[in-house]
Design a protein around this motif. Sequence first.
Motif, PDB file in Angstrom:
ATOM      1  N   LYS A 112       0.835  -1.195   0.000  1.00  0.00           N
ATOM      2  CA  LYS A 112       0.000   0.000   0.000  1.00  0.00           C
ATOM      3  C   LYS A 112       0.870   1.245   0.000  1.00  0.00           C
ATOM      4  O   LYS A 112       1.892   1.309   0.675  1.00  0.00           O
ATOM      5  CB  LYS A 112      -0.919   0.002   1.220  1.00  0.00           C
ATOM      6  N   LYS A 113       0.454   2.246  -0.745  1.00  0.00           N
ATOM      7  CA  LYS A 113       1.279   3.434  -0.974  1.00  0.00           C
ATOM      8  C   LYS A 113       1.607   4.176   0.306  1.00  0.00           C
ATOM      9  O   LYS A 113       2.724   4.618   0.519  1.00  0.00           O
ATOM     10  CB  LYS A 113       0.555   4.357  -1.958  1.00  0.00           C
ATOM     11  N   ASP A 114       0.609   4.362   1.177  1.00  0.00           N
ATOM     12  CA  ASP A 114       0.803   5.153   2.394  1.00  0.00           C
ATOM     13  C   ASP A 114       1.241   4.310   3.585  1.00  0.00           C
ATOM     14  O   ASP A 114       1.325   4.809   4.710  1.00  0.00           O
ATOM     15  CB  ASP A 114      -0.496   5.884   2.751  1.00  0.00           C
ATOM     16  N   LEU A 115       1.517   3.031   3.361  1.00  0.00           N
ATOM     17  CA  LEU A 115       1.892   2.151   4.464  1.00  0.00           C
ATOM     18  C   LEU A 115       3.362   2.339   4.822  1.00  0.00           C
ATOM     19  O   LEU A 115       4.228   2.382   3.946  1.00  0.00           O
ATOM     20  CB  LEU A 115       1.644   0.694   4.063  1.00  0.00           C
ATOM     21  N   CYS A 116       3.665   2.463   6.100  1.00  0.00           N
ATOM     22  CA  CYS A 116       5.047   2.550   6.554  1.00  0.00           C
ATOM     23  C   CYS A 116       5.114   1.961   7.951  1.00  0.00           C
ATOM     24  O   CYS A 116       4.117   1.940   8.678  1.00  0.00           O
ATOM     25  CB  CYS A 116       5.563   3.986   6.535  1.00  0.00           C
ATOM     26  N   PRO A 117       6.265   1.474   8.370  1.00  0.00           N
ATOM     27  CA  PRO A 117       6.382   0.872   9.704  1.00  0.00           C
ATOM     28  C   PRO A 117       6.184   1.909  10.797  1.00  0.00           C
ATOM     29  O   PRO A 117       6.713   3.018  10.718  1.00  0.00           O
ATOM     30  CB  PRO A 117       7.802   0.297   9.714  1.00  0.00           C
ATOM     31  N   GLN A 118       5.414   1.546  11.829  1.00  0.00           N
ATOM     32  CA  GLN A 118       5.219   2.464  12.948  1.00  0.00           C
ATOM     33  C   GLN A 118       6.457   2.551  13.818  1.00  0.00           C
ATOM     34  O   GLN A 118       6.761   3.598  14.385  1.00  0.00           O
ATOM     35  CB  GLN A 118       4.029   2.009  13.798  1.00  0.00           C
ATOM     36  N   VAL A 119       7.193   1.434  13.931  1.00  0.00           N
ATOM     37  CA  VAL A 119       8.387   1.376  14.782  1.00  0.00           C
ATOM     38  C   VAL A 119       9.514   0.722  13.994  1.00  0.00           C
ATOM     39  O   VAL A 119       9.292  -0.276  13.297  1.00  0.00           O
ATOM     40  CB  VAL A 119       8.114   0.571  16.072  1.00  0.00           C
ATOM     41  N   ILE A 120      10.698   1.283  14.075  1.00  0.00           N
ATOM     42  CA  ILE A 120      11.899   0.683  13.501  1.00  0.00           C
ATOM     43  C   ILE A 120      12.913   0.524  14.625  1.00  0.00           C
ATOM     44  O   ILE A 120      13.274   1.498  15.289  1.00  0.00           O
ATOM     45  CB  ILE A 120      12.482   1.540  12.364  1.00  0.00           C
ATOM     46  N   LEU A 121      13.364  -0.692  14.844  1.00  0.00           N
ATOM     47  CA  LEU A 121      14.273  -1.007  15.954  1.00  0.00           C
ATOM     48  C   LEU A 121      15.690  -1.180  15.420  1.00  0.00           C
ATOM     49  O   LEU A 121      15.921  -1.947  14.484  1.00  0.00           O
ATOM     50  CB  LEU A 121      13.806  -2.292  16.641  1.00  0.00           C
ATOM     51  N   THR A 122      16.649  -0.457  15.995  1.00  0.00           N
ATOM     52  CA  THR A 122      18.033  -0.511  15.536  1.00  0.00           C
ATOM     53  C   THR A 122      18.981  -0.479  16.727  1.00  0.00           C
ATOM     54  O   THR A 122      18.576  -0.299  17.869  1.00  0.00           O
ATOM     55  CB  THR A 122      18.370   0.692  14.628  1.00  0.00           C
ATOM     56  N   ASP A 123      20.267  -0.645  16.429  1.00  0.00           N
ATOM     57  CA  ASP A 123      21.317  -0.322  17.390  1.00  0.00           C
ATOM     58  C   ASP A 123      21.589   1.183  17.319  1.00  0.00           C
ATOM     59  O   ASP A 123      21.021   1.886  16.480  1.00  0.00           O
ATOM     60  CB  ASP A 123      22.590  -1.105  17.068  1.00  0.00           C
ATOM     61  N   ARG A 124      22.485   1.636  18.158  1.00  0.00           N
ATOM     62  CA  ARG A 124      22.809   3.069  18.164  1.00  0.00           C
ATOM     63  C   ARG A 124      23.820   3.379  17.053  1.00  0.00           C
ATOM     64  O   ARG A 124      24.968   3.725  17.295  1.00  0.00           O
ATOM     65  CB  ARG A 124      23.366   3.480  19.533  1.00  0.00           C
ATOM     66  N   ASP A 125      23.368   3.224  15.824  1.00  0.00           N
ATOM     67  CA  ASP A 125      24.157   3.575  14.646  1.00  0.00           C
ATOM     68  C   ASP A 125      23.645   4.937  14.166  1.00  0.00           C
ATOM     69  O   ASP A 125      22.559   5.042  13.594  1.00  0.00           O
ATOM     70  CB  ASP A 125      23.989   2.510  13.557  1.00  0.00           C
ATOM     71  N   LEU A 126      24.427   5.988  14.404  1.00  0.00           N
ATOM     72  CA  LEU A 126      23.949   7.341  14.164  1.00  0.00           C
ATOM     73  C   LEU A 126      23.635   7.592  12.699  1.00  0.00           C
ATOM     74  O   LEU A 126      22.681   8.300  12.365  1.00  0.00           O
ATOM     75  CB  LEU A 126      24.985   8.353  14.665  1.00  0.00           C
ATOM     76  N   ALA A 127      24.447   7.007  11.785  1.00  0.00           N
ATOM     77  CA  ALA A 127      24.187   7.184  10.356  1.00  0.00           C
ATOM     78  C   ALA A 127      22.865   6.539   9.961  1.00  0.00           C
ATOM     79  O   ALA A 127      22.068   7.105   9.194  1.00  0.00           O
ATOM     80  CB  ALA A 127      25.334   6.599   9.531  1.00  0.00           C
ATOM     81  N   LEU A 128      22.608   5.330  10.461  1.00  0.00           N
ATOM     82  CA  LEU A 128      21.349   4.648  10.171  1.00  0.00           C
ATOM     83  C   LEU A 128      20.171   5.396  10.784  1.00  0.00           C
ATOM     84  O   LEU A 128      19.114   5.540  10.149  1.00  0.00           O
ATOM     85  CB  LEU A 128      21.410   3.217  10.710  1.00  0.00           C
TER      86      LEU A 128
END
Length: 518
Positions: free
Chosen positions: A188-204
């Motif tokens: 779906k065009k307007d669909l995006c993740p509500q939460v993205i979980l990462t490490d503390r990678d400042l560039a990411l």
Amino acid sequence: MDNTITIIINRSDNETVKRGRSNKLIFDCDKGGKHKSTDSGIQSASKKCGCPFKIRSTPAKDGSGWKIDVKYGLHNHGLPDRLEGHSFIGRLTTDEKQHVADLTKRHVLPRHILLSLQDQDPENVTRITQVYKHKSVIQKEIRGPRSEIQHLFKLIEDAGYVYWSRKKDNLEVNFCWVLEKLKELFVKKDLCPQVILTDRDLALMKAIEIVFPRSINLLCSFRINKNVGAKCKQHVVNDLQKTIDTLWMEVVWASDEVEYGQRLHQLEQACVNYSGFINYVKDTWLTPHRHRLVGAWINRVLHLGNTTTNRIESAHWKLKKMLGNSIGDMVKYGEVMNNNLRLQLGNIRASFQKSFYEVEHAHISPFYGYLRGSVSRAALRRIAEELLRVDYVGTNRQICGCTLRTSYELPCACELGRYTLGGIPIPIDVVHVHWRKLTMEVELEVGAYDGSEVDMTCAIDELWKRFRSLDDIGKKALKSRVCELAYPTINPLCPPPEKLKTKGGVKKKGKKPAVYDV
């Protein structure tokens, strides 16, 4: 072979109309002849010692068989006890070659392949070098004239993956490019993740802000706790380490901002003599990122239980275990990643089937009647645990806190209390669709998707229009770019000429090495 002597055909001839040609076979000892020395400077060896043993065999004139004529029946060398290490005797048979090919396809280590051959035939004298050589032959036959990258793209195409490729050196730009491609995969065009979980990678993290500005970026609590624990051991004496670790976890688990302030004050009081540690905790984690890791903030986010990257770390560990070592090329890594994903997909589908057909004893009650077989067992377990809180929560929302509702989109204790008082089963629509999705297939609402987002008619027409407007050189350049998409196995991309150092940090202060890549 019974006498541990190897006889080879040195020469053979067939009778023809030419004068002097006749049917014959000349047998020699494999140690016959002389070693040809070279001046290459490479250390070499030879089994040849000029053994004079020779047998001549010709067809009998009456056609009854072959006539054997021993020209010289003695050897000028001793006889070995066994034939291990003999290159000729240790050659792989046709069946053994197929066995090696089958095990190689499953990424079995050469030493285990050799043991398997010896289990099948205790008299087998094949050496591991011959297994390596045949593996190399197999790989060359499979790859053919394709380069490493071209063959990798062929494997990706055959497995049905969607992929993109490019070469850029800027790290943050690479993150943005990857996330943009990920964004294109959403149906779906307007669909995006509500939460993205990462490490503390400042560039990411910066790239996530650019590509997914409406998504909430949480940090892996497991990694953070490990880093804080390691820093605690550096700065705090042994007797207080356990106490400070406990106080830190109470800060992280704080259920609201008031409790967070109280717990943080207690931690500061305990670390009054350890400014290095408390400054690290506050400056690195709490001040800039408390809303990404402390329960008082993340419990307000619909993260569905994903607060650590352990699942990814586990998959990475399984991948490394299947690889066995770091020796190999991108083709090997691609094949192993595909096999790992196939196993993971099988496990997920099996868990879905268990949720369909198996009922845990704790969920037999009619209270779960609408949920059994329609909701994952992981969700049912969380609901069963929350049900235990009903005795002292009742239907009071303030006492409940409603964390299970806000973070997991599952009925919390006060909701379950109302269903219990009303004597009604838990409705299916109060459970988030995530817990009700028991299939890997994409489910779309009827009429919600007309296929316009993947229609290429206008793009193809525009491409032809542009192609016709170009001169000959422009047409060749455009054709080359289109061919890279249409024929990925002829892609001119190649891997980096040298492996870059990606492990470990820069030990000394100052300018980092030119070949270092984070």
